[in-house]
Write an enzyme that holds these catalytic residues in place. Structure first.
Site, PDB file in Angstrom:
ATOM      1  N   TYR A 142       0.821  -1.213   0.000  1.00 32.64           N
ATOM      2  CA  TYR A 142       0.000   0.000   0.000  1.00 32.64           C
ATOM      3  C   TYR A 142       0.858   1.268   0.000  1.00 32.64           C
ATOM      4  CZ  TYR A 142      -4.045  -2.997   1.067  1.00 32.64           C
ATOM      5  OH  TYR A 142      -5.024  -3.957   1.033  1.00 32.64           O
ATOM      6  N   LYS A 191       3.313 -15.339   2.450  1.00 35.24           N
ATOM      7  CA  LYS A 191       3.241 -16.119   1.208  1.00 35.24           C
ATOM      8  C   LYS A 191       4.688 -16.445   0.831  1.00 35.24           C
ATOM      9  CE  LYS A 191       0.759 -17.737  -2.250  1.00 35.24           C
ATOM     10  NZ  LYS A 191      -0.126 -18.898  -2.070  1.00 35.24           N
ATOM     11  N   ASP A 223      -3.286 -18.013   1.802  1.00 38.90           N
ATOM     12  CA  ASP A 223      -4.448 -18.700   1.209  1.00 38.90           C
ATOM     13  C   ASP A 223      -4.994 -19.745   2.176  1.00 38.90           C
ATOM     14  OD1 ASP A 223      -1.933 -19.776   0.736  1.00 38.90           O
ATOM     15  OD2 ASP A 223      -2.469 -20.735  -1.151  1.00 38.90           O
ATOM     16  N   ASP A 247      -5.402  -6.556   5.948  1.00 33.81           N
ATOM     17  CA  ASP A 247      -6.608  -5.841   5.530  1.00 33.81           C
ATOM     18  C   ASP A 247      -7.712  -6.858   5.236  1.00 33.81           C
ATOM     19  OD1 ASP A 247      -8.336  -3.939   4.599  1.00 33.81           O
ATOM     20  OD2 ASP A 247      -7.200  -3.413   2.808  1.00 33.81           O
ATOM     21  N   ASP A 251     -10.928  -8.352   8.040  1.00 34.44           N
ATOM     22  CA  ASP A 251     -12.348  -8.250   7.674  1.00 34.44           C
ATOM     23  C   ASP A 251     -13.016  -9.619   7.724  1.00 34.44           C
ATOM     24  OD1 ASP A 251     -12.412  -5.551   7.351  1.00 34.44           O
ATOM     25  OD2 ASP A 251     -13.297  -5.611   5.346  1.00 34.44           O
TER      26      ASP A 251
END
Ligand code: NAD
Length: 356
Positions: A142, A191, A223, A247, A251
């Site tokens: 980001y 990852k 994942d 992020d 959620d």
């Protein structure tokens, strides 16, 4: 003890929920012998209306001088058509940057009394869920280098994930310190089978873990983590992860608790100054109608007591009061179900104060 708290009611239901939270903190002060001084400042749409900008310098100055910041919510349809850098949400990013808040802590706690709100099967949730997602907030893709260029297939765009050893180390420490106050288990999500930044992340986390021999550490690919959160969420205690993975996973973790009006958050930096806010938005549809659930903000204040002021007993007292009121079957509209007693924002605040 004395504490200075900057309050930012903001927009929509912000003023409704901050009002109740200030009353709860005042009662905690009386009960435990502390004084909380509140200074109300402007941010978001309210600041745009009053000063023309979403984050006035005065707000930044007062927040920096305070021991902690308590925020309601910002934004609403009235300001939706302003250009990007003048929008209310700009205030949130601005405050995080100005206050150096690099760690976002989001507990996903499913209260036993609200089990029916969880979209997962009862055998998966057992007698409740209690996960803390620790997300890196000021680095990664980001904030990395980005742009457009001409590549093999013509125009292309790129964003880059960059993490320094320093950035990973400090977020990992927040995760391990939090785990020490909880069930002493950390899952680091990355990852590392594909990304070099993840391989660095993993090696730094392993190094930091050596300072916390009591904490059990495991690594999980993102994942798989997304899948495990719905398959077997009770395996998690503290999850630490990068900005983008955090992020998404925070959620997901909050949605499995089924109740947006219940979930608090904390953003922390190097010192004890933090910013505390509910995860929900300004809910303009119910603003000023005494319908908003104040619990997410009240639980954010409990996090403030714990993380910024190191007042564990006081924090637990607030959390237990919330649990007690839910067990007495009181509900605001957002968590209402058959046979429960419907109350408004103010009554819910008062019930929690009575239960302290
Ligand atoms: P929202 O979270 O404000 O509302 C989503 C739904 O949940 C609405 O139906 C709302 O009534 C309900 N809800 C939310 N909080 C509640 C509470 N405490 N009690 C009862 N019901 C509650 O999300 P949205 O509608 O997507 O966004 C509304 C505005 O809030 C937008 O301007 C958005 O940009 C802003 N926003 C701000 C923040 C923040 O300040 N941190 C976060 C998200 C969205």
């Amino acid at each position: 003890m004395n504490f200075n708290i900057a309050t930012i009611p903001g927009d929509g239901i912000g003023p409704d929920i901050i009002e109740q939270t200030v009353l709860v903190l005042n009662r905690i002060g009386e009960k435990f012998g502390h004084t909380f001084h509140f200074t109300e400042v402007l941010a978001g749409g309210a600041a745009i209306d009053a000063t023309g900008e979403p984050l006035p310098q005065e707000t930044i100055d007062i927040c920096k001088k305070s021991d902690s910041v308590l925020l309601g919510a910002v934004g609403g349809p009235k300001w939706d058509n302003l250009p990007g850098d003048r929008r209310p949400e700009k205030a949130l990013l601005g405050l995080r940057g100005e206050l150096g808040l690099f760690a976002n802590l989001r507990p996903a706690l499913l209260h036993k009394a609200l089990k029916d709100a969880c979209p997962l099967k009862p055998e998966i949730i057992g007698d409740g869920l209690d996960i803390l997602v620790v997300r890196e907030l000021t680095g990664g893709i980001y904030f990395g280098e980005r742009g457009r260029r001409t590549g093999k297939f013509g125009e292309e765009a790129y964003d880059t994930e960059t993490y320094s050893v320093h950035e990973v180390e400090r977020i990992a420490r927040v995760g391990f310190e939090s785990a020490m106050k909880r069930n002493k288990k950390v899952t680091s999500v990355d990852k590392a089978n594909i990304l070099e930044s993840s391989r660095l992340w993993r090696s730094v986390v392993e190094k930091v873990a050596k300072d916390y021999p009591e904490v059990e550490l495991n690594h999980m690919y993102v994942d798989n983590a997304a899948m495990q959160l719905v398959r077997n969420p009770r395996q998690f205690d503290v999850i630490i992860t990068s900005n983008m993975f955090g992020d998404i996973l925070s959620d997901e973790a909050s949605m499995i608790t089924g109740s947006i009006g219940m979930l608090p958050s904390a953003s922390l930096g190097e010192g004890t100054l933090g910013m505390y806010e509910p995860i929900h938005g300004s809910a303009p549809d119910i603003a000023g109608q005494d319908k908003a659930n104040p619990i997410a903000t009240i639980l954010s204040a409990a996090m403030m007591l714990r993380y910024s002021f190191n007042l564990e007993k006081e924090a637990a007292c607030v959390e237990e009061a919330v649990t007690k009121v839910l067990e007495q079957n009181y509900r605001t509209g957002d968590i209402m179900s058959d046979g429960m007693k419907l109350v408004g924002t103010r009554e819910m605040g008062q019930l929690i104060i009575n239960a302290l």
